[in-house]
Design an enzyme around this catalytic site. Structure first.
Site, short mmCIF file in Angstrom:
data_model
loop_
_atom_site.label_atom_id
_atom_site.label_comp_id
_atom_site.label_asym_id
_atom_site.label_seq_id
_atom_site.Cartn_x
_atom_site.Cartn_y
_atom_site.Cartn_z
N GLY A 140 44.30 43.63 31.25
CA GLY A 140 44.73 44.77 32.05
C GLY A 140 46.23 44.67 32.26
O GLY A 140 46.89 43.78 31.71
N PHE A 164 47.77 43.62 34.70
CA PHE A 164 48.20 42.50 35.53
C PHE A 164 47.64 41.16 35.10
O PHE A 164 48.00 40.14 35.65
CB PHE A 164 47.77 42.77 36.99
CG PHE A 164 48.17 44.12 37.47
CD1 PHE A 164 49.49 44.39 37.79
CD2 PHE A 164 47.25 45.15 37.53
CE1 PHE A 164 49.89 45.65 38.19
CE2 PHE A 164 47.64 46.42 37.93
CZ PHE A 164 48.96 46.68 38.26
N SER A 165 46.75 41.18 34.11
CA SER A 165 46.07 39.92 33.80
C SER A 165 45.43 39.96 32.41
O SER A 165 45.28 41.03 31.82
CB SER A 165 44.96 39.69 34.83
OG SER A 165 43.99 40.71 34.69
N VAL A 215 41.72 38.36 30.71
CA VAL A 215 40.43 37.87 31.22
C VAL A 215 39.70 37.15 30.09
O VAL A 215 39.60 37.68 28.97
CB VAL A 215 39.57 39.03 31.79
CG1 VAL A 215 38.27 38.50 32.38
CG2 VAL A 215 40.35 39.79 32.86
N LYS A 228 39.98 35.26 35.20
CA LYS A 228 41.03 36.29 35.23
C LYS A 228 42.35 35.61 35.55
O LYS A 228 42.53 35.11 36.67
CB LYS A 228 40.66 37.37 36.26
CG LYS A 228 41.70 38.48 36.39
CD LYS A 228 41.15 39.66 37.18
CE LYS A 228 42.23 40.68 37.47
NZ LYS A 228 41.74 41.92 38.05
N ASP A 288 41.36 52.36 42.25
CA ASP A 288 41.62 52.37 40.80
C ASP A 288 40.32 52.46 40.01
O ASP A 288 40.10 51.70 39.06
CB ASP A 288 42.43 51.13 40.40
CG ASP A 288 43.05 51.28 39.01
OD1 ASP A 288 43.17 52.44 38.53
OD2 ASP A 288 43.43 50.27 38.40
#
Ligand code: ATP
Ligand code: MG
Length: 484
Positions: free
Chosen positions: A41, A43-44, A46, A61, A164
């Site tokens: 994503g 931000f990360s 996984v 994550k 979100d």
């Protein structure tokens, strides 16, 4: 973040960005062994990992590093997930569960890591399985039911707004292809002793495939493809691999029996292929028919606790509600709007709103225009100060530079997507309720569950308390970090 890209790209693997992960990496004092990538994503990233203490698979994550914004977000996500786990000890509420958390120091800085229960494919992947044509309506209803259950818990019991909701953030309990479900394997694919540092390719494959080397897999698939072509069978990747396996098995058997008589092994293979092609279709259909749709809401990274004191930009652009687009106060109804967008998309395979524009302002105008086209004129009261409206609307309350093309939801459902009248009527009613311009008039998650489209009332549920109202006295933060 452009999620239309299939992979996260190498540009973000820098200081302050993603942690470079290798197959077999050991994290948190060698407790977790990285197996393969599950997703990514903004931000990360996984990862599928093996928990050597509890001997089970988990999802790891790993957030982007150091930059205080990502670290703060990840720490906030941990707090939110802890509150969720505490309030749902029996794991009944359709929200992902946090198992552990730690900080990992890597070459790009310190990364906050969340250890989550391992779930399956996200709803974007499910949509792709239906080739973008939409998912059967009875499945959409079941999925919506679980999303709404999760929201009833988050909104009603915990006063949390997800902010979100989108198909990528709703996860099925297991993989769509049962053969790729690592949870079925009670042993790690890559044991902790194997510290081979081959960087993991940007493929998000998991499960049985990662036991094989790329060459083996390619060889089998190529072999299978040739066999399928020879026999005039339209085969997908799975079937090609199966055909390849069969071809190899039959070849080996006949060779080992020293029966290389002209035509013998081909005949044997042809029989196998007939069986496979006959079995293929019903097998695939029954896989989807027996798919567990008890999905869970994931990615609590942007979740906000009520009362919301600051009006921050929220939601991914296609799923944004009108109050967010206008920078007005928002609350739990913002999530309900996104559910409407998701339900439509699942049922039709099309985005409900797909705003276009060269810049943010153009895109907002286009988005509001698409909403008005479908749902009527936006009432002034959702932009109380009129600050945004002044820029967007002319004196007759028409959106500047936008024309009404006469599209209606019911026409779209009936004519474009071919819904039967009864289905279209009920579904339209459900959607129209969720897509009310006035946030307070949208149903709560529990009210939506009880809507006739979801056969409301037939399901046994324990409603949470009623959701808090929109915060009116919040301070507005300018739109500079919107998730898109
Ligand atoms: P975003 O850009 O949406 O904010 P993010 O960086 O916060 O994303 P997530 O949305 O939490 O990351 O996860 C990214 C992807 O990883 C998901 O879409 C999903 O496919 C996969 N994923 C996340 N959590 C799990 C889990 N518990 N089990 C299996 N897969 C998961
Ligand atoms: Mg996400």
């Amino acid at each position: 973040m452009d999620r239309s890209k299939r992979e996260e790209g190498s540009a973000s693997y820098v200081h302050g960005g993603y942690h470079p992960v290798n197959r077999g990496d050991l994290l948190n004092e060698e407790r977790y062994v990285v197996q393969s990538k599950l997703g990514w994503g903004g931000f990360s990233t996984v990862w599928l990992a093996w928990d050597t203490q509890l001997n089970k698979y988990v999802a790891l994550k790993i957030s982007k590093s150091n930059d205080s914004c990502y670290t703060k977000m990840a720490l906030r996500e941990i707090q939110t997930l802890k509150a969720i786990a505490q309030a749902d000890p029996e794991d009944k509420e359709c929200v992902v569960k946090l198992l552990d958390d730690f900080i990992h120091a890597g070459p790009h800085g310190n990364h906050v890591c969340l250890v989550l229960e391992l779930l399956g494919d996200n709803l974007r992947t499910l949509l792709k399985h239906y080739s973008g044509k939409g998912i059967p309506l009875h499945m959409v209803k079941e999925i919506c039911f679980h999303i709404l259950r999760g929201l009833d818990f988050l909104h009603g019991k915990l006063s949390i707004v997800h902010t979100d909701l989108k198909p990528e953030n709703i996860l099925l309990p297991s993989t769509i292809d049962p053969e790729k479900d690592p949870k079925k394997l009670a042993v790690p694919l890559i044991p902790s002793s194997n510290k081979g540092k081959s960087p993991i390719a940007t493929s998000s494959s998991s499960g049985s495939n990662i036991c094989k080397t790329g060459n083996q897999q390619m060889g089998l698939k190529q072999k299978g493809k040739l066999v399928a072509q020879d026999c005039g069978i339209a085969a997908n990747d799975d079937v090609e691999e199966k055909l390849g396996l069969e071809a190899r098995a039959v070849q080996r058997k006949t060779w080992s029996n020293k029966k290389i008589l002209s035509g013998a092994w081909e005949e044997n293979l042809a029989q196998k292929i007939r069986e496979l092609s006959i079995n293929n279709l019903p097998e695939k259909q029954s896989t989807m028919a027996s798919l567990d749709l008890k999905c869970k809401i994931a990615d609590l990274g942007n979740a906000l606790h009520l009362p919301i004191k600051l009006i921050v930009p929220i939601q991914t652009f296609r799923y944004k509600c009108p109050e967010t687009l206008m920078g007005s106060p928002f609350s739990t109804p913002a999530d309900m709007w996104s559910v409407g967008c998701i339900a439509f998309e699942l049922a039709t395979g099309d985005f409900l709103f797909n705003p276009q524009g060269e810049n943010d302002q153009e895109r907002v105008v286009n988005h509001l225009g698409l909403m008005m086209e479908l749902l009527g004129v936006i009432p002034k009261r959702i932009d109380p100060g009129g600050k945004v409206s002044k820029d967007l609307f002319d004196k007759k309350a028409n959106l500047k530079g936008c024309r009404n093309c006469g599209r209606t939801l019911i026409n779209m459902l009936r004519d474009k997507f071919g819904f039967a009248k009864r289905d279209a009527d009920y579904f339209r009613d459900f959607l129209i309720a969720l897509l009310h311009f006035v946030p307070e008039k949208r149903p709560t998650a529990m009210q939506a569950i009880l809507h006739p489209w979801l056969d409301g009332g037939l399901r046994l549920l324990q409603p949470s308390s009623s959701p808090p109202q929109t915060q009116q006295n919040a301070e507005v933060i300018p739109e500079d970090n919107t998730t898109v």
